[in-house]
Enzyme design. Structure first.
Site, short mmCIF file in Angstrom:
data_model
loop_
_atom_site.label_atom_id
_atom_site.label_comp_id
_atom_site.label_asym_id
_atom_site.label_seq_id
_atom_site.Cartn_x
_atom_site.Cartn_y
_atom_site.Cartn_z
N GLU A 101 37.33 68.28 41.44
CA GLU A 101 37.57 66.86 41.74
C GLU A 101 38.52 66.27 40.71
O GLU A 101 38.63 66.77 39.59
CB GLU A 101 36.19 66.15 41.76
CG GLU A 101 36.20 64.65 41.88
CD GLU A 101 36.83 64.10 43.16
OE1 GLU A 101 37.94 64.53 43.51
OE2 GLU A 101 36.24 63.20 43.76
N ASP A 102 39.21 65.21 41.10
CA ASP A 102 40.18 64.60 40.18
C ASP A 102 39.51 63.89 39.01
O ASP A 102 39.85 64.10 37.86
CB ASP A 102 41.12 63.63 40.93
CG ASP A 102 40.40 62.60 41.79
OD1 ASP A 102 39.15 62.61 41.85
OD2 ASP A 102 41.09 61.79 42.43
N ASP A 105 34.21 58.64 37.79
CA ASP A 105 34.27 57.26 37.30
C ASP A 105 32.83 56.76 37.20
O ASP A 105 32.13 57.07 36.24
CB ASP A 105 35.14 56.48 38.30
CG ASP A 105 35.37 55.04 37.90
OD1 ASP A 105 35.13 54.69 36.75
OD2 ASP A 105 35.80 54.25 38.76
N PHE A 155 42.62 52.27 34.83
CA PHE A 155 43.01 52.84 36.11
C PHE A 155 44.26 53.70 35.92
O PHE A 155 45.27 53.24 35.40
CB PHE A 155 43.27 51.74 37.13
CG PHE A 155 43.45 52.31 38.51
CD1 PHE A 155 42.35 52.65 39.28
CD2 PHE A 155 44.72 52.55 39.01
CE1 PHE A 155 42.52 53.21 40.54
CE2 PHE A 155 44.90 53.11 40.27
CZ PHE A 155 43.79 53.44 41.04
N ARG A 168 50.71 59.96 44.12
CA ARG A 168 50.01 61.24 44.03
C ARG A 168 50.97 62.38 43.67
O ARG A 168 50.57 63.39 43.14
CB ARG A 168 49.36 61.60 45.38
CG ARG A 168 48.23 60.66 45.79
CD ARG A 168 47.47 61.29 46.96
NE ARG A 168 46.67 60.33 47.70
CZ ARG A 168 45.43 59.98 47.37
NH1 ARG A 168 44.88 60.49 46.31
NH2 ARG A 168 44.77 59.12 48.11
P1 IMP Z 1 33.26 57.23 41.49
O1 IMP Z 1 32.55 57.48 42.76
O2 IMP Z 1 33.11 55.82 41.02
O3 IMP Z 1 32.91 58.22 40.39
O4 IMP Z 1 34.80 57.33 41.78
C1 IMP Z 1 35.39 58.52 41.95
C2 IMP Z 1 36.59 58.46 42.87
O5 IMP Z 1 37.33 57.24 42.70
C3 IMP Z 1 37.51 59.57 42.45
O6 IMP Z 1 37.26 60.70 43.23
C4 IMP Z 1 38.88 58.99 42.64
O7 IMP Z 1 39.36 59.34 43.91
C5 IMP Z 1 38.71 57.50 42.53
N1 IMP Z 1 39.12 57.01 41.18
C6 IMP Z 1 38.32 56.71 40.13
N2 IMP Z 1 39.03 56.29 39.08
C7 IMP Z 1 40.32 56.33 39.46
C8 IMP Z 1 41.56 56.02 38.79
O8 IMP Z 1 41.62 55.62 37.61
N3 IMP Z 1 42.68 56.20 39.53
C9 IMP Z 1 42.68 56.65 40.82
N4 IMP Z 1 41.55 56.94 41.48
C10 IMP Z 1 40.38 56.79 40.81
MG MG Z 2 38.65 61.70 44.47
#
Ligand code: IMP
Ligand code: MG
Length: 178
Positions: A101-102, A105, A155, A168
């Site tokens: 996964e990227d 957060d 971000f 991307r």
């Molecule tokens: P979470 O569910 O809050 O952990 O968010 C995770 C998803 O939000 C990741 O898989 C990303 O696709 C997106 N995301 C979270 N932070 C960023 C960021 O700083 N830039 C771009 N996408 C983000």
């Molecule tokens: Mg993602």
């Protein structure tokens, strides 16, 4: 505020990204048995660049699967919901799985996904590799097994990660100054 590429400051350049992904692959190669197949799962779309870069440095036999998930929409903050788009996966009975996964957060997306995979796929081992960990933004108790970079709660975009669908394709990671 509308953001564009002129507002995107470089946080991590292309060489630093690639060097770290290679060393992360070495960490992964050291943990898994050399001759046992692992299936790496790319969480589209954000993980696409990390996934293909990482895969090139893995030394064990590798299979690939792709799934789509999203939670952000066009916002720069998690909206607290996971939108599943395509979660079709084979069974993985008795196999090793590495989710790629990227970024983590709040942890919502990966908590949902890791639970989904453990409940539905019967793998013997499921681990998680992320390019970025925004530890300070965490709301769900989940830790990656492998992480390339820990970053502050800002971000970021580039190298698979988007802002409103854009950036991307960049080979570096940028951030928007507030
Ligand atoms: P979470 O569910 O809050 O952990 O968010 C995770 C998803 O939000 C990741 O898989 C990303 O696709 C997106 N995301 C979270 N932070 C960023 C960021 O700083 N830039 C771009 N996408 C983000
Ligand atoms: Mg993602």
């Amino acid at each position: 505020m509308n953001k564009n590429i002129d507002d995107l400051k470089i946080l991590i350049d292309s060489k630093t990204l690639n060097d770290r992904i290679k060393s992360l692959a070495d960490e992964i190669n050291a943990i898994y048995p050399k001759d046992e197949t692992i299936t790496i799962i790319c969480v589209l779309k954000g993980a696409v660049m990390f996934f293909t870069s990482l895969a090139k440095y893995l030394k064990m036999p590798v299979k690939m699967e792709f799934i789509s998930l999203s939670s952000y929409g066009n916002s720069t903050k998690s909206n607290g919901k996971v939108k599943s788009i395509n979660l079709a996966l084979p069974s993985f009975e008795g196999e090793r799985v590495l989710v790629v996964e990227d970024i983590i957060d709040t942890g919502l997306t990966l908590t949902f996904l890791m639970n989904f995979i453990s409940q539905n796929c019967k793998a013997k081992d499921v681990k998680l590799a992320v390019l970025f960990d925004k530890k300070c933004a965490r709301k769900y108790d989940i830790k990656p097994d492998f992480c390339a970079f820990e970053i502050d709660d800002k971000f970021i975009a580039g190298f698979g990660l988007d802002y409103c669908g854009l950036y991307r394709n960049l080979d570096y990671i940028g951030y928007f100054e507030e």
